[in-house]
Design a protein around this motif. Structure first.
Motif, mmCIF file in Angstrom:
data_model
loop_
_atom_site.group_PDB
_atom_site.id
_atom_site.type_symbol
_atom_site.label_atom_id
_atom_site.label_comp_id
_atom_site.label_asym_id
_atom_site.label_seq_id
_atom_site.Cartn_x
_atom_site.Cartn_y
_atom_site.Cartn_z
ATOM 1 N N LEU A 296 0.838 -1.193 0.000
ATOM 2 C CA LEU A 296 0.000 0.000 0.000
ATOM 3 C C LEU A 296 0.876 1.245 0.000
ATOM 4 O O LEU A 296 1.737 1.409 0.864
ATOM 5 N N ASN A 297 0.654 2.102 -0.979
ATOM 6 C CA ASN A 297 1.380 3.361 -1.072
ATOM 7 C C ASN A 297 0.635 4.395 -0.243
ATOM 8 O O ASN A 297 -0.445 4.851 -0.635
ATOM 9 N N GLN A 298 1.180 4.779 0.898
ATOM 10 C CA GLN A 298 0.511 5.740 1.771
ATOM 11 C C GLN A 298 1.109 7.139 1.692
ATOM 12 O O GLN A 298 0.554 8.076 2.266
ATOM 13 N N GLU A 299 2.196 7.292 0.960
ATOM 14 C CA GLU A 299 2.823 8.612 0.878
ATOM 15 C C GLU A 299 1.965 9.591 0.084
ATOM 16 O O GLU A 299 2.030 10.796 0.293
ATOM 17 N N GLU A 300 1.177 9.071 -0.873
ATOM 18 C CA GLU A 300 0.427 9.968 -1.743
ATOM 19 C C GLU A 300 -1.053 9.996 -1.408
ATOM 20 O O GLU A 300 -1.882 10.390 -2.220
ATOM 21 N N GLU A 301 -1.402 9.590 -0.188
ATOM 22 C CA GLU A 301 -2.806 9.579 0.188
ATOM 23 C C GLU A 301 -3.361 10.987 0.233
ATOM 24 O O GLU A 301 -2.710 11.936 0.648
ATOM 25 N N ASP A 302 -4.613 11.103 -0.197
ATOM 26 C CA ASP A 302 -5.325 12.380 -0.143
ATOM 27 C C ASP A 302 -6.722 12.073 0.335
ATOM 28 O O ASP A 302 -7.491 11.418 -0.355
ATOM 29 N N HIS A 303 -7.087 12.547 1.516
ATOM 30 C CA HIS A 303 -8.391 12.235 2.077
ATOM 31 C C HIS A 303 -9.458 13.255 1.695
ATOM 32 O O HIS A 303 -10.580 13.190 2.188
ATOM 33 N N GLY A 304 -9.117 14.167 0.792
ATOM 34 C CA GLY A 304 -10.122 15.131 0.362
ATOM 35 C C GLY A 304 -10.973 14.579 -0.760
ATOM 36 O O GLY A 304 -10.563 13.704 -1.516
ATOM 37 N N ASP A 305 -12.191 15.124 -0.920
ATOM 38 C CA ASP A 305 -13.053 14.717 -2.015
ATOM 39 C C ASP A 305 -12.637 15.450 -3.290
ATOM 40 O O ASP A 305 -11.999 16.499 -3.265
ATOM 41 N N VAL A 306 -13.022 14.868 -4.428
ATOM 42 C CA VAL A 306 -12.743 15.484 -5.716
ATOM 43 C C VAL A 306 -13.999 16.249 -6.118
ATOM 44 O O VAL A 306 -14.944 15.679 -6.642
ATOM 45 N N ASP A 307 -14.068 17.540 -5.859
ATOM 46 C CA ASP A 307 -15.271 18.323 -6.064
ATOM 47 C C ASP A 307 -15.116 19.254 -7.245
ATOM 48 O O ASP A 307 -14.043 19.819 -7.482
ATOM 49 N N GLY A 308 -16.202 19.425 -7.963
ATOM 50 C CA GLY A 308 -16.224 20.339 -9.093
ATOM 51 C C GLY A 308 -16.555 21.755 -8.669
ATOM 52 O O GLY A 308 -16.775 22.046 -7.498
ATOM 53 N N PRO A 309 -16.658 22.674 -9.650
ATOM 54 C CA PRO A 309 -16.923 24.078 -9.343
ATOM 55 C C PRO A 309 -18.231 24.280 -8.593
ATOM 56 O O PRO A 309 -18.346 25.161 -7.758
ATOM 57 N N ALA A 310 -19.245 23.450 -8.900
ATOM 58 C CA ALA A 310 -20.550 23.625 -8.272
ATOM 59 C C ALA A 310 -20.699 22.747 -7.049
ATOM 60 O O ALA A 310 -21.794 22.563 -6.545
ATOM 61 N N GLY A 311 -19.582 22.208 -6.561
ATOM 62 C CA GLY A 311 -19.639 21.366 -5.380
ATOM 63 C C GLY A 311 -20.010 19.928 -5.689
ATOM 64 O O GLY A 311 -20.151 19.122 -4.781
ATOM 65 N N GLN A 312 -20.177 19.612 -6.982
ATOM 66 C CA GLN A 312 -20.501 18.248 -7.364
ATOM 67 C C GLN A 312 -19.223 17.480 -7.617
ATOM 68 O O GLN A 312 -18.249 18.017 -8.138
ATOM 69 N N GLN A 313 -19.268 16.197 -7.283
ATOM 70 C CA GLN A 313 -18.082 15.356 -7.432
ATOM 71 C C GLN A 313 -17.815 15.103 -8.909
ATOM 72 O O GLN A 313 -18.723 14.785 -9.678
ATOM 73 N N GLN A 314 -16.551 15.246 -9.295
ATOM 74 C CA GLN A 314 -16.188 15.027 -10.684
ATOM 75 C C GLN A 314 -15.916 13.553 -10.947
ATOM 76 O O GLN A 314 -15.243 12.897 -10.153
ATOM 77 N N PRO A 315 -16.424 13.003 -12.038
ATOM 78 C CA PRO A 315 -16.159 11.589 -12.336
ATOM 79 C C PRO A 315 -14.707 11.384 -12.693
ATOM 80 O O PRO A 315 -14.021 12.286 -13.160
ATOM 81 N N ARG A 316 -14.231 10.224 -12.425
ATOM 82 C CA ARG A 316 -12.891 9.821 -12.849
ATOM 83 C C ARG A 316 -13.016 8.476 -13.546
ATOM 84 O O ARG A 316 -14.046 7.822 -13.505
ATOM 85 N N SER A 317 -11.942 8.020 -14.155
ATOM 86 C CA SER A 317 -11.981 6.726 -14.821
ATOM 87 C C SER A 317 -12.161 5.633 -13.792
ATOM 88 O O SER A 317 -11.700 5.735 -12.666
ATOM 89 N N THR A 318 -12.843 4.576 -14.188
ATOM 90 C CA THR A 318 -13.090 3.480 -13.267
ATOM 91 C C THR A 318 -11.825 2.667 -13.063
ATOM 92 O O THR A 318 -10.955 2.614 -13.930
ATOM 93 N N LEU A 319 -11.731 2.033 -11.908
ATOM 94 C CA LEU A 319 -10.590 1.182 -11.582
ATOM 95 C C LEU A 319 -11.124 -0.212 -11.321
ATOM 96 O O LEU A 319 -11.544 -0.536 -10.224
#
Length: 435
Positions: A296-319
């Motif tokens: 597990l790579n923990q150095e690059e963890e980011d616990h923030g949400d990915v939010d758009g300009p209007a506060g809506q979550q932006q889609p990302r590619s599926t994993l």
């Protein structure tokens, strides 16, 4: 023999398994009696000198003190028992086993020694046996009670496993799902279980499950985001998935480990993390004849949400099927950081990672038992191989457990480790590991 599609061809050449057995692996006399039918897997008790082996429609519990049968569980399933798991953290006079069967059900079995209590009953009976050679178990086979059937899967159950606390049980099946159950009984005598999650993101049969052990680092992700328990699953879809319970008590897939070229037969968590590591690693093994280490790579963890300009979550590619609306805080980055030297020329059905020494053992369709050691810099080497570990038969399972028998010095009982393999020949064979 486990069934699978033919593994893809590979350009890798397996290391030559020596025709002479390695000095590092010395076979000990098989546990008695031999089962005379295919045996699928064996599970050591977390603290007591007991080993449960699944075979046909039954489970035989062996005493590791006498290396002979202690008791038998039968009559609970209509088809073969594929897997077995001990419930941890019970008093020494009480035992609980869960069995997973090809009949699509899981069974809860209990044993209570009414002579129990510290210094008497089950614990004393087993541990003293090696010293006084008293193998009188009385009507042991009558003491197991089949208390509950857990139903829900649509097809064969392939694996079952208790979480380290014993509060959760996970089962997986040919129906491509993982179920998480919670023990909600008011007491150990009150068997009441509740389904708290059905996880259906795998695209093939789910072959195996493993909970992260209670070791340093397991709590490192933070209680605000996740619960304590971490579950991994391996599948016919060639992937491993990692699951956690989020702050809303929903079980979510946080990572898909991709890289194997064929069915992943199982996974093992690291029981002895390296100094400086923040979280245990995962070992996976496959029909592609490889065993891989994931970190597990923990150095690059980011616990923030990915939010758009209007506060809506932006889609990302599926994993690998993880929804593209998943918050970044629920995504983990796991990387394959090592592939063990290739020894096997057939499917690796089982592997075991020692929580004491960090050694790894693998076995499978070619009947070879192999032993590996990690060196400085994360480089793995083969300590040795033992061909035809069960004669001409396939070896379905290998596990580490403590030695309690009279062949080990008294002060080392319950401390020194050995390997136990289980095969199509119905033999449950212990192995002394010489270093």
């Amino acid at each position: 023999m486990p069934t699978s599609a033919a593994p893809p061809t590979t350009t890798e050449t397996p290391a030559e398994a020596s025709s002479e057995p390695t000095r590092h692996l010395v076979p000990l006399p098989p546990l008695t009696p031999e089962l005379d039918e295919r045996a699928w897997s064996s599970a050591p008790h977390p603290t007591l000198p007991l080993l449960a082996t699944a075979h046909a429609k039954s489970v035989t519990v062996f005493s590791l003190s006498t290396l002979s049968a202690h008791s038998t569980l039968s009559g609970g399933h209509s088809r073969s028992v594929r897997c077995v798991s001990w419930k941890p953290n019970l008093p020494p006079n009480r035992l609980c086993l869960v069995t997973g069967s090809f009949d699509s059900t899981a069974g809860v079995w209990r044993w209570e020694d009414h002579n129990g209590g510290a210094g008497g009953g089950l614990e004393k009976e087993i541990t003293a046996a090696a010293e006084d050679d008293d193998d009188d178990d009385g009507d042991a086979s009558d003491e197991w009670e089949f208390t509950l059937v857990l139903e829900g899967h649509d097809s064969e159950i392939k694996s079952c496993a208790f979480s380290p606390s014993g509060a959760h049980l996970a089962t997986c099946s040919r129906d491509k799902s993982v179920w998480v159950w919670e023990d909600i009984g008011a007491s150990e005598a009150d068997d009441e279980w509740e389904t708290i999650a059905v996880l259906s993101e795998h695209e093939g049969d789910v072959k195996a499950l493993a909970w992260c052990p209670d070791v340093p680092g397991r709590r490192s992700r933070g209680a605000a985001t996740y619960g304590l328990d971490v579950l991994a699953s391996a599948s016919y879809d060639n992937t491993v998935r990692v699951w956690r319970e989020d702050s809303d008590a929903d079980w979510v897939c946080v990572a898909v480990l991709e890289g194997h070229g064929a069915t992943v037969w199982g996974i093992q968590w690291e029981g002895k993390p390296r100094v400086g590591d923040k979280f245990p690693r995962i070992l996976s093994y496959s029909a592609d004849k490889t065993a891989r280490i994931w970190t597990l790579n923990q150095e690059e963890e980011d616990h923030g949400d990915v939010d758009g300009p209007a506060g809506q979550q932006q889609p990302r590619s599926t994993l690998g099927g993880i929804p593209n609306t998943m918050r970044r805080s629920l995504r983990e980055d796991w990387t394959c950081t090592a592939t063990l030297p290739q020894v096997h020329n057939a499917d690796i059905y089982s592997a075991a990672w020692s929580p004491t020494t960090g050694l790894v053992a693998t076995t499978g369709g070619d009947g070879v038992l192999a032993l590996y050691k990690e060196g400085e810099g994360g480089q793995w080497t083969v300590l040795g191989t033992y061909p035809n570990a069960h004669g001409p038969y396939e070896v379905n399972h290998v596990t580490w457990c403590k030695r309690w028998d009279a062949g080990v010095d008294k002060e080392k009982r319950g401390v020194e480790e050995m390997l136990v393999t289980t095969g199509d020949d119905g033999v449950v064979r212990p192995w002394q590991v010489m270093l």
